[in-house]
Design a protein around this motif. Sequence first.
Motif, PDB file in Angstrom:
ATOM      1  N   THR A   2      -1.613 -17.962  28.498  1.00  0.00           N
ATOM      2  CA  THR A   2      -2.634 -18.587  28.808  1.00  0.00           C
ATOM      3  C   THR A   2      -4.082 -17.919  28.626  1.00  0.00           C
ATOM      4  O   THR A   2      -4.151 -16.618  28.702  1.00  0.00           O
ATOM      5  CB  THR A   2      -2.536 -18.910  30.502  1.00  0.00           C
ATOM      6  N   LYS A   3      -5.061 -18.741  28.197  1.00  0.00           N
ATOM      7  CA  LYS A   3      -6.288 -18.031  27.838  1.00  0.00           C
ATOM      8  C   LYS A   3      -7.085 -17.682  29.168  1.00  0.00           C
ATOM      9  O   LYS A   3      -6.700 -18.186  30.225  1.00  0.00           O
ATOM     10  CB  LYS A   3      -7.084 -19.070  27.047  1.00  0.00           C
ATOM     11  N   ALA A   4      -7.599 -16.612  28.890  1.00  0.00           N
ATOM     12  CA  ALA A   4      -8.577 -15.706  30.126  1.00  0.00           C
ATOM     13  C   ALA A   4      -9.301 -16.873  30.624  1.00  0.00           C
ATOM     14  O   ALA A   4     -10.056 -17.530  29.837  1.00  0.00           O
ATOM     15  CB  ALA A   4      -8.940 -14.629  29.770  1.00  0.00           C
ATOM     16  N   ARG A   5      -9.540 -16.928  31.916  1.00  0.00           N
ATOM     17  CA  ARG A   5     -10.650 -17.959  32.522  1.00  0.00           C
ATOM     18  C   ARG A   5     -11.889 -16.757  32.850  1.00  0.00           C
ATOM     19  O   ARG A   5     -12.965 -17.744  33.178  1.00  0.00           O
ATOM     20  CB  ARG A   5      -9.929 -18.193  33.875  1.00  0.00           C
ATOM     21  N   GLU A  35      -8.562 -13.776  38.562  1.00  0.00           N
ATOM     22  CA  GLU A  35      -9.254 -12.932  37.406  1.00  0.00           C
ATOM     23  C   GLU A  35     -10.626 -12.578  37.903  1.00  0.00           C
ATOM     24  O   GLU A  35     -11.089 -11.422  37.631  1.00  0.00           O
ATOM     25  CB  GLU A  35      -9.367 -13.888  36.157  1.00  0.00           C
ATOM     26  N   LEU A  36     -11.430 -13.448  38.656  1.00  0.00           N
ATOM     27  CA  LEU A  36     -12.781 -13.029  38.968  1.00  0.00           C
ATOM     28  C   LEU A  36     -12.660 -11.890  40.246  1.00  0.00           C
ATOM     29  O   LEU A  36     -13.322 -11.028  40.324  1.00  0.00           O
ATOM     30  CB  LEU A  36     -13.363 -14.380  39.701  1.00  0.00           C
ATOM     31  N   ALA A  37     -11.433 -12.046  40.937  1.00  0.00           N
ATOM     32  CA  ALA A  37     -11.300 -10.896  42.042  1.00  0.00           C
ATOM     33  C   ALA A  37     -11.019  -9.250  41.277  1.00  0.00           C
ATOM     34  O   ALA A  37     -11.411  -8.640  41.702  1.00  0.00           O
ATOM     35  CB  ALA A  37     -10.245 -11.268  42.874  1.00  0.00           C
ATOM     36  N   LEU A  38     -10.116  -9.722  40.245  1.00  0.00           N
ATOM     37  CA  LEU A  38      -9.983  -8.665  39.635  1.00  0.00           C
ATOM     38  C   LEU A  38     -11.299  -7.828  38.772  1.00  0.00           C
ATOM     39  O   LEU A  38     -11.388  -6.548  38.759  1.00  0.00           O
ATOM     40  CB  LEU A  38      -8.914  -8.718  38.552  1.00  0.00           C
ATOM     41  N   ALA A  39     -12.197  -8.759  38.272  1.00  0.00           N
ATOM     42  CA  ALA A  39     -13.362  -8.241  37.868  1.00  0.00           C
ATOM     43  C   ALA A  39     -14.154  -7.579  38.876  1.00  0.00           C
ATOM     44  O   ALA A  39     -14.926  -6.467  38.538  1.00  0.00           O
ATOM     45  CB  ALA A  39     -14.062  -9.290  36.909  1.00  0.00           C
ATOM     46  N   TYR A  40     -14.216  -8.044  39.892  1.00  0.00           N
ATOM     47  CA  TYR A  40     -15.046  -7.521  41.189  1.00  0.00           C
ATOM     48  C   TYR A  40     -14.317  -6.015  41.489  1.00  0.00           C
ATOM     49  O   TYR A  40     -15.103  -5.105  41.726  1.00  0.00           O
ATOM     50  CB  TYR A  40     -15.025  -8.466  42.316  1.00  0.00           C
ATOM     51  N   GLY A  41     -13.119  -5.983  41.445  1.00  0.00           N
ATOM     52  CA  GLY A  41     -12.449  -4.761  41.593  1.00  0.00           C
ATOM     53  C   GLY A  41     -12.673  -3.709  40.790  1.00  0.00           C
ATOM     54  O   GLY A  41     -13.051  -2.533  41.130  1.00  0.00           O
ATOM     55  N   LEU A  42     -12.832  -3.918  39.422  1.00  0.00           N
ATOM     56  CA  LEU A  42     -13.293  -3.170  38.334  1.00  0.00           C
ATOM     57  C   LEU A  42     -14.588  -2.486  38.394  1.00  0.00           C
ATOM     58  O   LEU A  42     -14.923  -1.535  38.623  1.00  0.00           O
ATOM     59  CB  LEU A  42     -13.129  -3.731  36.914  1.00  0.00           C
TER      60      LEU A  42
END
Length: 261
Positions: A2-5, A35-42
């Motif tokens: 699945t394409k990244a969102r 995916e947004l939550a993971l970006a914030y974690g990074l």
Amino acid sequence: MTKARVTVDRDGHVLLIGLDRVDKRNAADLQLLEELALAYGLLDRDPELRCGFVYAHGDHFTGGLDLADVAPRITDSGLDIVPEGGINPWQVSGTQLTKPVVIAVQGTCLTLGIELILASDIAVAAANTSFGQVEVSRGILPFGGATLRFPRAVGWGNAMRWILTGERFDAAEALRIGLVQEVVAAGQQYERGLALAHRVAEQAPLAVQAALANARLAVREGDAAAEATLQPELVRLARSRDAAIGMEAFARRTGAHFVGR
């Protein structure tokens, strides 16, 4: 696959976080939320990153929640959108983000889009942005922080005017009530927002994070709690390498290049 969102890129000390479900007006399904939550974690855990910049690909920021995808996933305990290593971007549960976020919006910006603005620190809107806190028109309530932050940010009446009617409002109204800090011509919101994010990232990161934390503490626990930490934080920061760099730059009338120590 699945394409990244959500796209995630680095631009110096700024993490670029882009909503990328253009064919659905960036409506948020569970994959996008995670995916947004993971970006914030990074953003939070990488010491080289000093500021986040949230934007959207395409003509629209977000059409809101993709209820067809998300509604069946709501359990008796609510909706879990934070995988391991992530941080809730709306800051209504779990670990709190320690770094600032600048956000730029355009086109349609509904429901969780407004709440993401309210959970961010500086917001820029394109003049063509249409806002709507429309949950009551769909039989639910705002659950990403609008009931908490909207009245605080713009005043009770201004917030209730839009939360309780579910009506749309434009960028001029968003600026008038203080939901956004700047309105720019359509197409210029990305450049202006990124410039502000870089300006934040150029400042002493320990000081930026301390100032942000103290302001949030005042909101969450009251002035007395925030006041109690001011002097200890001043002492801690004054002993940092960045404070010495800042004083040297001031004395020499030159720019400062902070190291985050």
